[in-house]
Design a protein around this motif. Sequence first.
Motif, PDB file in Angstrom:
ATOM      1  N   THR A 140       0.851  -1.190   0.000  1.00 31.41           N
ATOM      2  CA  THR A 140       0.000   0.000   0.000  1.00 31.41           C
ATOM      3  C   THR A 140       0.883   1.236   0.000  1.00 31.41           C
ATOM      4  O   THR A 140       1.724   1.397   0.882  1.00 31.41           O
ATOM      5  N   ALA A 141       0.715   2.090  -1.011  1.00 32.37           N
ATOM      6  CA  ALA A 141       1.469   3.335  -1.081  1.00 32.37           C
ATOM      7  C   ALA A 141       0.779   4.390  -0.219  1.00 32.37           C
ATOM      8  O   ALA A 141      -0.432   4.571  -0.289  1.00 32.37           O
ATOM      9  N   HIS A 142       1.549   5.069   0.610  1.00 29.83           N
ATOM     10  CA  HIS A 142       0.987   6.123   1.438  1.00 29.83           C
ATOM     11  C   HIS A 142       0.714   7.362   0.591  1.00 29.83           C
ATOM     12  O   HIS A 142       1.403   7.606  -0.404  1.00 29.83           O
ATOM     13  N   GLU A 143      -0.284   8.102   0.974  1.00 27.34           N
ATOM     14  CA  GLU A 143      -0.757   9.216   0.166  1.00 27.34           C
ATOM     15  C   GLU A 143       0.374  10.169  -0.185  1.00 27.34           C
ATOM     16  O   GLU A 143       1.073  10.664   0.687  1.00 27.34           O
ATOM     17  N   GLY A 144       0.556  10.432  -1.487  1.00 29.19           N
ATOM     18  CA  GLY A 144       1.567  11.367  -1.938  1.00 29.19           C
ATOM     19  C   GLY A 144       2.969  10.811  -1.980  1.00 29.19           C
ATOM     20  O   GLY A 144       3.886  11.498  -2.423  1.00 29.19           O
ATOM     21  N   ALA A 145       3.171   9.560  -1.530  1.00 30.52           N
ATOM     22  CA  ALA A 145       4.526   9.019  -1.446  1.00 30.52           C
ATOM     23  C   ALA A 145       4.781   7.904  -2.447  1.00 30.52           C
ATOM     24  O   ALA A 145       5.846   7.291  -2.420  1.00 30.52           O
ATOM     25  N   HIS A 146       3.821   7.622  -3.334  1.00 30.22           N
ATOM     26  CA  HIS A 146       4.067   6.595  -4.344  1.00 30.22           C
ATOM     27  C   HIS A 146       4.961   7.162  -5.435  1.00 30.22           C
ATOM     28  O   HIS A 146       5.042   8.379  -5.641  1.00 30.22           O
ATOM     29  N   VAL A 147       5.654   6.289  -6.154  1.00 35.85           N
ATOM     30  CA  VAL A 147       6.461   6.716  -7.289  1.00 35.85           C
ATOM     31  C   VAL A 147       5.856   6.164  -8.574  1.00 35.85           C
ATOM     32  O   VAL A 147       5.153   5.155  -8.576  1.00 35.85           O
ATOM     33  N   ASP A 148       6.153   6.858  -9.682  1.00 42.16           N
ATOM     34  CA  ASP A 148       5.619   6.487 -10.984  1.00 42.16           C
ATOM     35  C   ASP A 148       6.613   5.700 -11.823  1.00 42.16           C
ATOM     36  O   ASP A 148       6.249   5.147 -12.854  1.00 42.16           O
ATOM     37  N   ALA A 149       7.868   5.653 -11.393  1.00 45.85           N
ATOM     38  CA  ALA A 149       8.901   4.831 -12.013  1.00 45.85           C
ATOM     39  C   ALA A 149      10.024   4.703 -10.996  1.00 45.85           C
ATOM     40  O   ALA A 149      10.196   5.565 -10.126  1.00 45.85           O
ATOM     41  N   VAL A 150      10.785   3.602 -11.101  1.00 42.33           N
ATOM     42  CA  VAL A 150      11.861   3.356 -10.138  1.00 42.33           C
ATOM     43  C   VAL A 150      13.050   2.749 -10.857  1.00 42.33           C
ATOM     44  O   VAL A 150      12.898   1.844 -11.687  1.00 42.33           O
ATOM     45  N   ALA A 151      14.242   3.276 -10.571  1.00 45.81           N
ATOM     46  CA  ALA A 151      15.489   2.747 -11.125  1.00 45.81           C
ATOM     47  C   ALA A 151      16.427   2.413  -9.971  1.00 45.81           C
ATOM     48  O   ALA A 151      16.687   3.259  -9.105  1.00 45.81           O
ATOM     49  N   SER A 152      16.916   1.185  -9.972  1.00 45.11           N
ATOM     50  CA  SER A 152      17.803   0.704  -8.913  1.00 45.11           C
ATOM     51  C   SER A 152      19.162   0.399  -9.537  1.00 45.11           C
ATOM     52  O   SER A 152      19.262  -0.412 -10.461  1.00 45.11           O
ATOM     53  N   VAL A 153      20.200   1.062  -9.032  1.00 43.58           N
ATOM     54  CA  VAL A 153      21.541   0.968  -9.610  1.00 43.58           C
ATOM     55  C   VAL A 153      22.489   0.332  -8.586  1.00 43.58           C
ATOM     56  O   VAL A 153      22.594   0.814  -7.454  1.00 43.58           O
ATOM     57  N   SER A 154      23.148  -0.749  -8.971  1.00 47.77           N
ATOM     58  CA  SER A 154      24.172  -1.402  -8.128  1.00 47.77           C
ATOM     59  C   SER A 154      23.611  -1.914  -6.811  1.00 47.77           C
ATOM     60  O   SER A 154      24.309  -1.919  -5.786  1.00 47.77           O
TER      61      SER A 154
END
Length: 280
Positions: A140-154
């Motif tokens: 469950t994403a908290h209000e206003g704290a969700h992301v629309d894309a995510v990139a994880s490096v290393s």
Amino acid sequence: MESVSESAAVRSCVPSIVSGGLRAVLTAGDRVPIDAAYLPGATPGGPAIVVAHGFTGALERPAVRRAAEIFARADGVGGVVTFSFRGHGRSGGRSTVGDREVLDLDAAVRWARRLGHPAVASVGFSMGGSVVLRHAGRETAHEGAHVDAVASVSAPARWYYRGTAPMRRVHWAITQPVGRLVSRGLLHTRIHDKDWDPVPMAPVEAVRSIAPTPLLIVHGDRDGYFPLDHPLSLAEAAGDAAELWIEPGFGHAENAASPALLHRIAQWAAQRARPAGTPG
């Protein structure tokens, strides 16, 4: 280390103008003050990128500042938020090495939305890479704290990895009193002295819940901390939802990332991040 509810409201935000951008003190959900900064991007109204640095980093470290500046200059990027995780730089608290740090990222994402960005992408490096995966993979994403894309490096796929000499040194710094003392004095990183209790969900488990949010996994074939089985495990667990970039000659995290690679990551984030409900 004691786990807490991942509800990171930005309870206070005191902005000031710094070098054409903003500087603010955010307050995470467990009341830890988080030092943050904002750079306007090349495309007003475009998505924001929130940068999550690696262990012993901070928003004022040269590699983090360099990444933020390259991201901000990329076409399509509306702005860039950098912040120092708890226990790092000018932020308060002590590092829990990837556990409570999701609360710090929550605060930074909320701030980006308060600054007027309807879409936000998170980009994390090493420890920050594990944090953005756990943050995006919450049920469950908290209000206003969700992301629309995510990139994880290393990023690591699993906890407690000690298979390389650099990671054995990291574990010494985290678990031994003299290691924590050295980290505080030389690396300006204050580390919590308690074990995780309970152990947070591993990144390889968190990625299973990220879809349909766009996910990018980036790793170097010369990473001295985490070998290639880590990104391959993450990509396999994420399935078709993830893009995997294995970068020839790339070492580890923000310190080793070339300007060209950082620019490509920024372009990916700007293209993939869209507000919820916006057609792709």
